[in-house]
Write a protein that holds these residues in place. Structure first.
Motif, PDB file in Angstrom:
ATOM      1  N   ARG A  67      42.581  52.459  41.169  1.00 53.36           N
ATOM      2  CA  ARG A  67      42.323  51.291  40.328  1.00 53.36           C
ATOM      3  C   ARG A  67      42.208  50.048  41.200  1.00 53.36           C
ATOM      4  N   VAL A  68      41.095  49.345  41.052  1.00 55.15           N
ATOM      5  CA  VAL A  68      40.835  48.164  41.870  1.00 55.15           C
ATOM      6  C   VAL A  68      40.649  46.948  40.954  1.00 55.15           C
ATOM      7  N   ASN A  69      41.372  45.890  41.237  1.00 57.05           N
ATOM      8  CA  ASN A  69      41.235  44.669  40.433  1.00 57.05           C
ATOM      9  C   ASN A  69      39.980  43.895  40.803  1.00 57.05           C
ATOM     10  N   PHE A  70      39.417  43.242  39.833  1.00 58.13           N
ATOM     11  CA  PHE A  70      38.294  42.330  40.090  1.00 58.13           C
ATOM     12  C   PHE A  70      38.156  41.388  38.895  1.00 58.13           C
ATOM     13  N   PHE A  71      37.413  40.322  39.071  1.00 56.62           N
ATOM     14  CA  PHE A  71      37.218  39.373  37.978  1.00 56.62           C
ATOM     15  C   PHE A  71      35.940  39.704  37.222  1.00 56.62           C
TER      16      PHE A  71
ATOM     17  N   GLU B 147      37.472  50.593  29.703  1.00 62.14           N
ATOM     18  CA  GLU B 147      37.793  50.112  31.053  1.00 62.14           C
ATOM     19  C   GLU B 147      38.868  50.977  31.704  1.00 62.14           C
TER      20      GLU B 147
ATOM     21  N   GLU C  13      47.833  47.328  33.663  1.00 59.02           N
ATOM     22  CA  GLU C  13      48.134  48.586  34.344  1.00 59.02           C
ATOM     23  C   GLU C  13      49.200  48.419  35.412  1.00 59.02           C
TER      24      GLU C  13
ATOM     25  N   THR D  16      41.407  46.241  29.959  1.00 53.88           N
ATOM     26  CA  THR D  16      42.567  46.081  30.832  1.00 53.88           C
ATOM     27  C   THR D  16      42.581  44.714  31.511  1.00 53.88           C
TER      28      THR D  16
ATOM     29  N   GLY E 172      44.060  44.301  34.317  1.00 57.44           N
ATOM     30  CA  GLY E 172      44.194  44.515  35.754  1.00 57.44           C
ATOM     31  C   GLY E 172      45.480  45.231  36.127  1.00 57.44           C
ATOM     32  N   ASN E 173      45.556  45.615  37.400  1.00 55.52           N
ATOM     33  CA  ASN E 173      46.719  46.326  37.949  1.00 55.52           C
ATOM     34  C   ASN E 173      47.756  45.318  38.430  1.00 55.52           C
TER      35      ASN E 173
ATOM     36  N   LEU F  72      40.461  38.691  34.773  1.00 56.27           N
ATOM     37  CA  LEU F  72      40.896  39.771  35.662  1.00 56.27           C
ATOM     38  C   LEU F  72      40.861  41.115  34.934  1.00 56.27           C
ATOM     39  N   SER F  73      40.356  42.130  35.641  1.00 53.77           N
ATOM     40  CA  SER F  73      40.288  43.469  35.078  1.00 53.77           C
ATOM     41  C   SER F  73      40.425  44.468  36.225  1.00 53.77           C
ATOM     42  N   ALA F  74      40.294  45.742  35.925  1.00 57.14           N
ATOM     43  CA  ALA F  74      40.332  46.771  36.973  1.00 57.14           C
ATOM     44  C   ALA F  74      39.459  47.940  36.556  1.00 57.14           C
ATOM     45  N   ARG F  75      38.982  48.683  37.535  1.00 55.61           N
ATOM     46  CA  ARG F  75      38.299  49.957  37.270  1.00 55.61           C
ATOM     47  C   ARG F  75      38.803  50.982  38.265  1.00 55.61           C
TER      48      ARG F  75
END
Lengths: 349, 426, 78
Positions: free
Chosen positions: A178-182, A207, B341, B364, B366-367, B423-426
Motif C-alpha cells: 500500500r502506497v500513499n499518494f494525494f 480503493e 489503513e 481510503t 491512506g496508510n 490523501l489516499s493509498a493503493r
C-alpha cells in the motif's frame, strides 16, 4: 548522462517470425529495436534507447524453462543494459508468464531494473505482481499505444532509481504494497461519485480490495488440563509499571517477555498497560482485568491446571501491523514450545 | 430544515486590547479569553499563542481543533446541550469564521494526542496548517483525574471558539450558502427520479479521549439515531478529544463534515440527500451488534437506495464498520465506506482488522503507518515531552538535529475518515 | 498472533471482546470477553464479583482447550 541502454524482450510473434507454429524458436539476441520496440524508442526520445532485442518463442520458454532462463541471462549479461523491458504481453498467457518470469530473473539475479506490462487477467499478473512492477494494459495489441505511454515513463523512473508513486498514479497492477499518494479530489467527493456509480450499476473501482485471510487448522485439544502448563499471552499491552522496555502505545515495534515467578496478583503499583487504543484506566487500576494472573494462580493452587508458565508475553495490538505481530508471535511461540508449554490463553482488548 | 451559513474569510489573527473582527482580521483580547478560561477552577493556568500558516511552529500534543461559529438567527445557540441549553439547532442563520481555528493543547491525557506543523512536510498532511490558529496551552490543577482534565479542556476549547465566533455576528459574510434538508416525504415528492441517499456517520464512543457528544449526550449511551445534517453544521456533534490523531474527527471536522457538504452539493442534481443517521462504536460486542442492527433497520425504514458510511478510529471499530456495511447491503441498499489503513510501515501488512466481501466499494484516507520525518521547527507550542509516547511515535524518535520521526498516525487529521483530505493509498 | 501460536503446535484459546475480529483473523477456539478496556473484569462491580466473572471466563477457556474442534468455534461463557 548519456542515453540509458535498454534491452527489450519480445516473443516470436512480435518479432515477425510467425505465430503459434513458430513458438518453438530458441532465444536469439538481435541488435536494435523491432516491432513494439520502435514505439518505445520514439517514446524514449533522447532519454533512452533500445539497443538490443531478445526474441524467444513462447513454447520454448515455457517448456524448456531452465535452458531458456540460462540462455537469456547470458545474453543480458553480455549486453549489460541499464534497463530490461519485456512485452507488453496483453492477454497472451504464455507470453505474459514468460515476460514476467524472465524479468524477475533479470531483476533478482542481475539487479537490473525491469518492467513488463500485461492485461489484468493474464496469469503472469497473479504470479508476479508482488515481485515486480507490471503495467496494466488492455487485453489486446490494440492497446499498444496506451501501454507504451505508461511503460516509457515508469521504466525511466525505475532505471533512474526514482521514487515510484502509487499504482493508480503510475498505472501498474497493485503489488499488494500500500502506497500513499494525494488524489485529485478529497475522499468524501470520491465516495459520492463511487456511490452514484454503484447505485446505477456502472463499473467502479474500490480503493481497497477486501483481503482473504488465511487459516490454520486447530490443534488437538489438551488431554489433561489439570497437568498442563498454561502460558498467558496478551495483545492488551500489560507491562510492569513504568514500561521498562518502552513498548510503543501504537504500532509496536517489539513485544515484551516478563517473568511472573512468585507473582500472585497484578496490582496498580506493579503493572500497567502501554496500549494506546483504549481507555487505560481500568487496566492500570487492576491489570488482572486484561492478564488474569490472580485467578490462574488460584486455579494452580486448586489443581485445576498443572501450572502457570513463569513468563508471559505481551504486545500492543493497537495499530500494530499484522506482519509485525506475526513476527513477534512466531518468535515467542518457539520459546513457548521449547519451554514445554502445553496450552496458551491469549487475551485481547 | 433550512440553514443559511455565512462564511467570513479570516486572513489574519492578532492579539489586541480589544476583541473585534475587521476586514478579515481577527483581533483577540488575550486577557479576556484567559480570564474566561480560568473561571473553570480545574484549570490552573493557560497560555495563549497564535500559529499562522507557513510559520515555523509545531503544536503538540493537540487535543481538539474547533472552528469559531455564531448563531445569528433561528433557535438555539452554537454547541447546544454543552455550552447552551438543549434546543434544536440547524435552521436560521449561522456565521462562520472561515480560516480560523481554536487549537487546544497541554499535558498529555492519554496516548492519543497529535501534532500540527504549520510548515514543512508535516503541514502537507494536516488541514490545520492552513488555518489561522489561536492555540491554548492548558495546565490543570494538581491531582485532577484524567476524565476531569479532558472535560475541562473540552469545554474551554468550545468556549473559546464561541467567544471568537461571537465577533462575527454583525459582520457581512464573504459568501452565503443555503443548506436545506427536507422532511422525508417532501423530499421524495420533490425528487421522484433521483436515488435516495443517506449518510451513516459512525462516532467514536470508546471512553476517555475516544468519546463524542451529541447535544451533550455521550454517544456511547445512545442508540443509533437520526439527525438533520444542518444541525451538525451548528455544532450538535462535538469531539471528546483525540484518539489516534490521524483519524479522530475533531470538532472542526464535524462542523465542516465533508460528506455532508458533498452530498448537499449533489442534492437535487444527481441524488436526493434524504437522511443522516448517527451511530456509535462501543466497546461491548452486544452494543456493536445492536447499533449496527439499528443502522440497517433505519436505512430500510427510510427506503434508501444508497448510503455512505464513514468510520472514526481503527482497530475494533473496523468491526463496527464491516457490521454496518454488511447489514445495510443485506437490506438491499448500496454502500460506500470511508476508512483508513494500518498496512505497516512498509505497506505490506493487512490494512483492516476486519473484512467482508460485501464491502466492495471502499474509499481510503491512506496508510496511517507511513513514516515521515518532520523537520525541526523554530517554535513549539505545548511540549515535545510526549512525541515518543503518542500513538504513532516511538522510542528515541526525537533526533539529535531536532527532527522527529513519526507515523502519519501522530499528525492531527492526516488520514481522516470523513474524506476530508485528498490523501489516499493503493 | 493467535494463528502463529496455533501454527507452532500449541492449542490456544483467544479470549477477546470483539469475537467477529477473532473469527476474521482465524482463531479456532474463541471465548467472548466483557469489554475492550477490561476484557476479564468489570469495574462497575465489586472486586469479588469481578473475580467471579474472571473465573467463569477462564473456566470456559480451559474447557475450550480441552475440547476437540473441527472449525472455528465460539465457546459462550455460562
Amino acid at each position: 548522462m548519456g542515453k540509458l541502454k535498454v534491452l527489450h524482450y519480445i516473443n516470436q510473434f512480435y518479432a515477425g517470425i510467425g505465430g503459434e507454429e513458430m513458438a518453438d524458436v530458441a532465444p536469439e539476441l538481435r541488435e536494435g529495436a523491432m516491432g513494439p520496440g520502435l514505439a518505445f524508442n520514439s517514446g524514449y526520445g533522447d532519454e533512452a534507447e533500445i539497443t538490443h532485442t531478445i526474441v524467444c518463442g513462447d513454447s520454448f520458454f515455457n517448456e524448456r524453462l531452465d535452458e531458456a532462463k540460462e540462455l537469456i541471462l547470458d545474453m543480458v549479461k553480455s549486453v549489460k543494459p541499464d534497463l530490461f523491458v519485456a512485452g507488453p504481453a496483453f492477454n497472451a498467457g504464455r507470453y505474459g508468464v514468460a515476460c514476467a518470469t524472465i524479468a524477475y530473473e533479470v531483476l533478482s539475479q542481475l539487479g537490473i531494473p525491469v518492467l513488463t506490462g500485461m492485461y489484468e487477467e493474464n496469469p503472469g499478473v497473479d504470479m508476479f505482481r508482488d515481485k515486480l512492477y507490471i503495467v496494466a494494459t488492455r487485453n489486446s495489441a490494440a492497446g499498444m499505444r496506451d501501454a507504451v505511454s505508461k511503460m516509457v515513463p515508469l521504466s525511466l523512473k525505475l532505471a533512474r532509481g526514482e521514487t515510484i508513486g502509487a499504482s493508480a498514479e503510475e498505472g501498474y497492477h497493485p503489488t499488494g504494497v500500500r502506497v500513499n499518494f494525494f488524489e485529485k479530489e478529497r475522499g468524501s467527493k470520491r465516495a459520492v461519485k463511487m456511490l452514484l456509480k454503484k447505485m446505477a450499476g456502472k463499473p467502479f473501482t474500490t480503493e481497497f480490495p477486501m483481503p482473504d485471510f488465511d487459516r490454520v487448522p486447530p490443534n488437538p485439544a489438551v488431554k489433561d488440563i489439570t497437568k498442563a502448563t498454561v502460558a498467558l499471552v496478551t495483545s492488551g499491552g500489560i507491562v510492569p509499571k513504568g514500561n521498562p522496555d518502552r513498548i510503543e502505545s501504537s504500532s509496536a515495534s517489539k513485544y515484551g517477555e516478563y517473568d511472573i515467578t512468585g507473582v500472585m496478583d497484578l496490582t496498580a503499583e506493579t503493572y500497567e498497560t502501554a496500549h494506546g487504543g483504549y481507555d487505560p484506566l481500568y487496566a492500570n487500576q487492576d491489570a488482572d482485568r486484561v492478564l488474569p494472573v490472580d485467578i490462574l494462580r488460584e486455579f494452580e493452587a486448586q489443581g485445576k491446571i498443572g501450572k502457570l508458565h513463569n513468563k508471559f508475553y505481551t504486545t500492543v495490538g493497537n495499530g500494530t501491523a499484522v506482519k509485525s505481530s506475526k513476527v513477534f508471535a512466531e518468535e515467542f511461540s518457539r520459546k513457548l514450545v521449547n519451554d514445554g508449554v502445553d496450552v496458551v490463553i491469549l487475551t485481547s482488548t | 430544515m433550512k440553514l443559511e451559513v455565512g462564511y467570513i474569510d479570516i486572513t489574519d489573527i492578532q492579539f489586541s486590547d480589544k476583541a473585534s473582527l475587521q476586514d478579515g482580521v481577527l483581533y483577540v483580547d488575550r486577557d479576556a479569553i484567559t480570564a474566561m478560561i480560568l473561571e473553570d477552577e480545574r484549570i490552573r493556568a493557560v497560555e495563549l499563542d497564535i500559529a499562522k500558516p507557513g510559520e515555523s511552529v509545531r503544536i503538540t500534543p493537540v487535543k481538539d481543533v474547533i472552528e469559531p461559529r455564531v448563531k445569528v438567527e433561528g433557535p438555539g445557540e452554537i454547541f447546544p446541550g454543552v455550552l447552551s441549553k438543549v434546543q434544536t439547532v440547524g435552521s436560521g442563520r449561522t456565521h462562520v469564521l472561515r480560516g480560523a481555528a481554536v487549537v487546544t493543547t497541554g499535558k498529555i491525557v492519554g496516548f492519543q494526542e497529535g501534532i500540527i506543523d504549520m510548515t514543512g512536510l508535516g503541514a502537507e498532511y494536516t488541514p490545520f496548517s492552513k488555518t489561522f490558529n489561536l492555540v491554548a496551552n492548558f495546565t490543570p490543577v494538581d491531582g485532577l483525574t484524567a476524565h476531569d482534565y479532558e472535560n475541562a479542556l473540552r469545554l474551554a476549547g468550545l468556549k473559546m471558539a464561541k467567544a471568537l465566533g461571537e465577533l462575527g455576528r454583525e459582520v457581512e459574510p464573504n459568501e452565503v450558502k443555503t443548506y436545506e434538508h427536507l422532511p422525508v416525504m417532501q423530499g421524495a415528492e420533490k425528487y421522484p427520479e433521483l436515488p435516495r441517499v443517506g449518510y451513516v456517520q459512525m462516532l467514536q464512543s470508546q471512553g476517555l479521549m475516544h468519546d463524542t457528544y451529541v447535544y451533550g449526550v455521550d454517544m456511547k449511551q445512545s442508540l443509533t439515531t437520526m439527525i438533520s445534517p444542518t444541525e451538525v453544521l451548528d455544532g450538535a456533534i462535538i469531539s471528546g478529544n483525540c484518539v489516534s490523531a490521524c483519524d479522530k474527527n475533531t470538532t472542526y471536522h464535524h462542523l465542516n463534515n465533508p460528506v455532508i457538504h458533498d452530498l448537499f452539493e449533489a442534492h437535487g442534481k444527481t441524488l436526493n440527500f434524504a437522511a443522516m443517521i448517527i451511530t456509535n462504536e462501543n466497546v461491548y460486542l452486544a452494543d456493536k451488534e445492536r447499533s449496527s442492527d439499528w443502522t440497517a433497520k433505519l436505512v430500510e425504514y427510510l427506503d434508501l437506495d444508497g448510503v455512505i458510511i464513514s468510520q472514526e478510529g481503527f482497530g475494533n471499530p473496523d468491526t463496527d464498520l464491516i457490521m454496518n456495511c454488511k447489514k445495510i447491503e443485506a437490506v438491499g441498499t448500496r454502500t460506500v465506506i470511508i476508512t483508513d489503513e494500518y498496512a505497516g510501515r512498509d505497506g505490506t501488512s493487512q490494512s483492516l482488522a476486519d473484512a467482508d466481501a460485501s464491502a466492495d466499494a471502499v474509499v481510503t484516507g491512506g496508510n496511517a503507518n507511513q513514516v515521515v520525518v518532520l523537520p525541526k521547527l523554530d517554535k513549539v507550542i505545548g511540549t515535545l515531552d510526549y512525541v515518543d509516547k503518542i500513538a504513532g511515535g516511538f522510542e528515541n524518535n526525537l533526533q539529535e538535529d531536532g527532527s522527529i520521526v513519526v507515523e502519519l498516525q501522530a499528525i492531527t487529521g492526516a488520514t481522516n475518515e470523513l474524506g476530508f483530505n485528498r490523501l489516499s493509498a493503493r | 498472533m493467535v494463528k502463529e501460536v496455533e501454527r507452532a503446535g500449541i492449542p490456544v484459546v483467544h479470549v477477546c471482546t470483539v469475537t467477529p475480529i477473532s473469527m476474521t483473523v482465524g482463531a479456532n477456539r474463541i471465548v467472548p470477553a466483557v469489554a475492550i478496556p477490561h476484557p476479564l473484569g468489570n469495574p462497575a462491580l465489586s472486586m469479588e464479583e469481578e473475580k467471579q466473572i474472571r473465573r467463569k471466563i477462564l473456566d470456559t477457556a480451559l474447557k475450550a482447550l480441552s475440547t476437540e474442534v473441527e472449525e472455528q468455534t465460539i465457546f459462550e461463557v455460562e
